[in-house]
Design an enzyme around this catalytic site. Sequence first.
Site, PDB file in Angstrom:
ATOM      1  N   HIS A 132      -9.793 -31.843  -8.228  1.00  0.00           N
ATOM      2  CA  HIS A 132      -8.804 -30.911  -8.792  1.00  0.00           C
ATOM      3  C   HIS A 132      -8.922 -30.832 -10.323  1.00  0.00           C
ATOM      4  O   HIS A 132      -7.898 -30.702 -11.016  1.00  0.00           O
ATOM      5  CB  HIS A 132      -7.379 -31.257  -8.311  1.00  0.00           C
ATOM      6  CG  HIS A 132      -6.914 -32.645  -8.642  1.00  0.00           C
ATOM      7  ND1 HIS A 132      -6.045 -33.355  -7.836  1.00  0.00           N
ATOM      8  CD2 HIS A 132      -7.167 -33.463  -9.697  1.00  0.00           C
ATOM      9  CE1 HIS A 132      -5.786 -34.528  -8.382  1.00  0.00           C
ATOM     10  NE2 HIS A 132      -6.447 -34.608  -9.514  1.00  0.00           N
ATOM     11  N   HIS A 181      -0.013 -35.707 -13.090  1.00  0.00           N
ATOM     12  CA  HIS A 181      -0.678 -36.255 -14.282  1.00  0.00           C
ATOM     13  C   HIS A 181       0.293 -36.203 -15.457  1.00  0.00           C
ATOM     14  O   HIS A 181       0.086 -35.441 -16.406  1.00  0.00           O
ATOM     15  CB  HIS A 181      -1.931 -35.452 -14.612  1.00  0.00           C
ATOM     16  CG  HIS A 181      -2.922 -35.337 -13.492  1.00  0.00           C
ATOM     17  ND1 HIS A 181      -2.750 -34.482 -12.432  1.00  0.00           N
ATOM     18  CD2 HIS A 181      -4.089 -35.991 -13.260  1.00  0.00           C
ATOM     19  CE1 HIS A 181      -3.786 -34.602 -11.605  1.00  0.00           C
ATOM     20  NE2 HIS A 181      -4.598 -35.505 -12.079  1.00  0.00           N
ATOM     21  N   HIS A 210     -15.249 -40.307 -11.777  1.00  0.00           N
ATOM     22  CA  HIS A 210     -15.070 -39.853 -13.153  1.00  0.00           C
ATOM     23  C   HIS A 210     -14.280 -40.878 -13.947  1.00  0.00           C
ATOM     24  O   HIS A 210     -13.481 -41.630 -13.403  1.00  0.00           O
ATOM     25  CB  HIS A 210     -14.421 -38.462 -13.248  1.00  0.00           C
ATOM     26  CG  HIS A 210     -13.001 -38.324 -12.778  1.00  0.00           C
ATOM     27  ND1 HIS A 210     -12.567 -38.685 -11.517  1.00  0.00           N
ATOM     28  CD2 HIS A 210     -11.895 -37.820 -13.404  1.00  0.00           C
ATOM     29  CE1 HIS A 210     -11.275 -38.389 -11.387  1.00  0.00           C
ATOM     30  NE2 HIS A 210     -10.834 -37.882 -12.517  1.00  0.00           N
ATOM     31  N   GLU A 237      -8.560 -42.010  -7.790  1.00  0.00           N
ATOM     32  CA  GLU A 237      -7.890 -40.867  -7.142  1.00  0.00           C
ATOM     33  C   GLU A 237      -8.382 -40.658  -5.709  1.00  0.00           C
ATOM     34  O   GLU A 237      -7.684 -40.047  -4.895  1.00  0.00           O
ATOM     35  CB  GLU A 237      -8.150 -39.574  -7.928  1.00  0.00           C
ATOM     36  CG  GLU A 237      -7.396 -39.469  -9.236  1.00  0.00           C
ATOM     37  CD  GLU A 237      -7.531 -38.085  -9.889  1.00  0.00           C
ATOM     38  OE1 GLU A 237      -6.712 -37.779 -10.750  1.00  0.00           O
ATOM     39  OE2 GLU A 237      -8.462 -37.322  -9.540  1.00  0.00           O
TER      40      GLU A 237
HETATM   41 FE   LIG Z   1      -6.448 -35.903 -11.150  1.00  0.00          FE
END
Ligand SMILES: [Fe+3]
Lengths: 129, 129, 279, 279
Positions: free
Chosen positions: D12, D59, D193, D240
């Site tokens: 996302h 977030h 990431h 995540e």
């Molecule tokens: Fe995220």
Amino acid sequence: MSNKDYNDIPGTTIFDGDMARKGYWVNQFCMSLVKPDNRARFLADEATYLDEWQITAEQRTAVLKRDYNTLLSLGGNVYFFSKLFFTDEKSFEACAAQMAGMSQPDYRAMMINGGRAVAGNRSTRVEDR
Amino acid sequence: MSNKDYNDIPGTTIFDGDMARKGYWVNQFCMSLVKPDNRARFLADEATYLDEWQITAEQRTAVLKRDYNTLLSLGGNVYFFSKLFFTDEKSFEACAAQMAGMSQPDYRAMMINGGRAVAGNRSTRVEDR
Amino acid sequence: MAKITAGISTSHVPALGVAMDHGNTEDEYWAPLFKGYEHSRQWMQENTPDVVVLVYNDHASAFSLELIPTFAIGCAEQFAIADEGWGPRPVPAVEGHPELAWHIAQSAIEDEFDMTIVNRMPVDHGLTVPLSMLFGQPKSWPCQVIPIAVNVVVYPPPSGRRCYHLGQAIGRAVESFAPDVDVQVWGTGGMSHQLQGPRAGLINQAFDQAFMNDLVANPELLMHKPHIEYLREAGSEGVELVMWLIMRGALGPHAKELYRFYHVPASNTAVGHMILQSA
Amino acid sequence: MAKITAGISTSHVPALGVAMDHGNTEDEYWAPLFKGYEHSRQWMQENTPDVVVLVYNDHASAFSLELIPTFAIGCAEQFAIADEGWGPRPVPAVEGHPELAWHIAQSAIEDEFDMTIVNRMPVDHGLTVPLSMLFGQPKSWPCQVIPIAVNVVVYPPPSGRRCYHLGQAIGRAVESFAPDVDVQVWGTGGMSHQLQGPRAGLINQAFDQAFMNDLVANPELLMHKPHIEYLREAGSEGVELVMWLIMRGALGPHAKELYRFYHVPASNTAVGHMILQSA
Ligand SMILES: [Fe+3]
Ligand SMILES: [Fe+3]
């Protein structure tokens, strides 16, 4: 907190309870920048805006200098201080490059070439390097 | 919501998801009365204050009449509408007596004598009475 | 190492706070009730913990229908006193223990409890009335407090089994905290009562006494009591008693009873209070 | 009865939303990535569900450090688009499905998941970017959405095991909902990431491909992957990926893979996307 099995990962700060306590107000300050009025007030006079928040002198300096690696060590969390990137109209990529100590073109080239390799970046312990 | 094994308890409304959806705004209105300014504004002009909330005509009437049993059937929850008791400077005992359909002295006497008995009050189903 | 030295249970009826705040505790109506807590106030002076993990429920004070956490643990330095509609109670603010609170939060999440961590939570009578009943009216509370707020307002509350297991997880968390801290766990709410509708005023003394007996000797049995039994037998607000099971779970499999007090009524409610220790 | 008809996973990355909102999807940098979603947009048109249970993480948009729920389920009629620091994305508001959402919440709590019920939650790129990637730029979203926000910002996130089990509980809840509703479960975030510190830019393609293989065929193995492995191997934000396990758990023990796409990079992140069905 006990048993931080993640503390040997190089160049990485895990935002756990200890960091969240340390960075509580600096992160709450960053969060305030999701409101357009606050962004405008902050940009117009950063020092005065920061006076409203119970942050340490070190955190204040790191914010004013946009020194994100220092901010990480002082309890800042990247999702919170990304509000500061966007307030500055900087991209996440530009700020990640800065934290990585690279120019943005070099950083982008690294990413296009598959990103930073995990080999050599797993642990600061000698046997894992 | 399925399987409401509690719907046969006489004189009792269980504040489940269905009731919480139905009573969302009337409860949020009640909750607003935890602020002194809101209490003062409400008491000064109840009708105007209620105009600010997306409540149904029935809920509005029940609030204006302090008809708590009706409010229960319309999704009101006692912990929320207790803010209304206190705004009126009424006690929880006085309002419980009202819902029980008793005078406050009679209700207090019942409580001092051990409270409402559970026998006969477990279920509206014939076999349990 | 930190250690759980006792478990306390007590009702948290708002009228008890009002009686104390207005100096009515010697009125005919209230005197027998407050007399029942005298021994415990004395005991608390001799056994003041460093920290109380105080399990209670918020009554539409910190949490509205906007957000309803099943289990919220307060990790802040301080918790303000809530205004419940007649101004905040005139009691001291509640000091937290952020280090132990975060440790319990992390440990419980690693134990698969889906905690909500909360750093801003005005605390209502559910938390302050137990402090008043057990500590009286000091200028500041004599210990730090870690609030654990349990949803019992919107149905369904967590099951008794889940609550008992959370208590066990709190026990494990405290015992893995390195500093020497004397911790008590308090479970509040109950006993039998119903505050709403034509059945308001329901009290079930037999249920309450059996619950206290089983809490000491058969907690595993209580763990399986379904919500419908609380609602039917102990009144719609009697389901608050699941919070006592969190306290009981924290004490380990065997407990001994140091003190018990039971009284009817306080306003709309049966009042129960126990002091327990691991055995 | 309601039925789960597919599971979708997708990264996302906020930059994907920016590229769409600014019409840059045909730039040299972005074109290969958006091409990888073309098949899925077509597939979604042919398989539009009534409701998406959309698992994502907030977030620092709806939730600050004041309150951090481990699992929050959105039960509102509508969810506003969050301002993340550059104004809200120009996409339609998200319509909820309160009846099914409350049903899932109640069912999951009865299954001993300690859900936070939330009725006001502005949704950020974590939720809107997946909608944009799979539905393009419609005037209104073609289905209703039940957001499930998982804490992965403050350590520790829920374990992979807990997430997989929550997926199973969502599956049971949907299957016990009487109305005929076609439901998809989406798991978002990842893949490898790291957004912070000198190690920013870490990508681990071998890890990501193995994760996608195991997600289809060996979810029970993934369930036991400890957080430290995500952090070390897939970057601090790679954790995540536990959210994909919620989607996978909802599909039942056996799944088949209908589509897979993988691309490096999108800004700082490896992008992975799959369409799965129960087998
Ligand atoms: Fe995220
Ligand atoms: Fe209570």
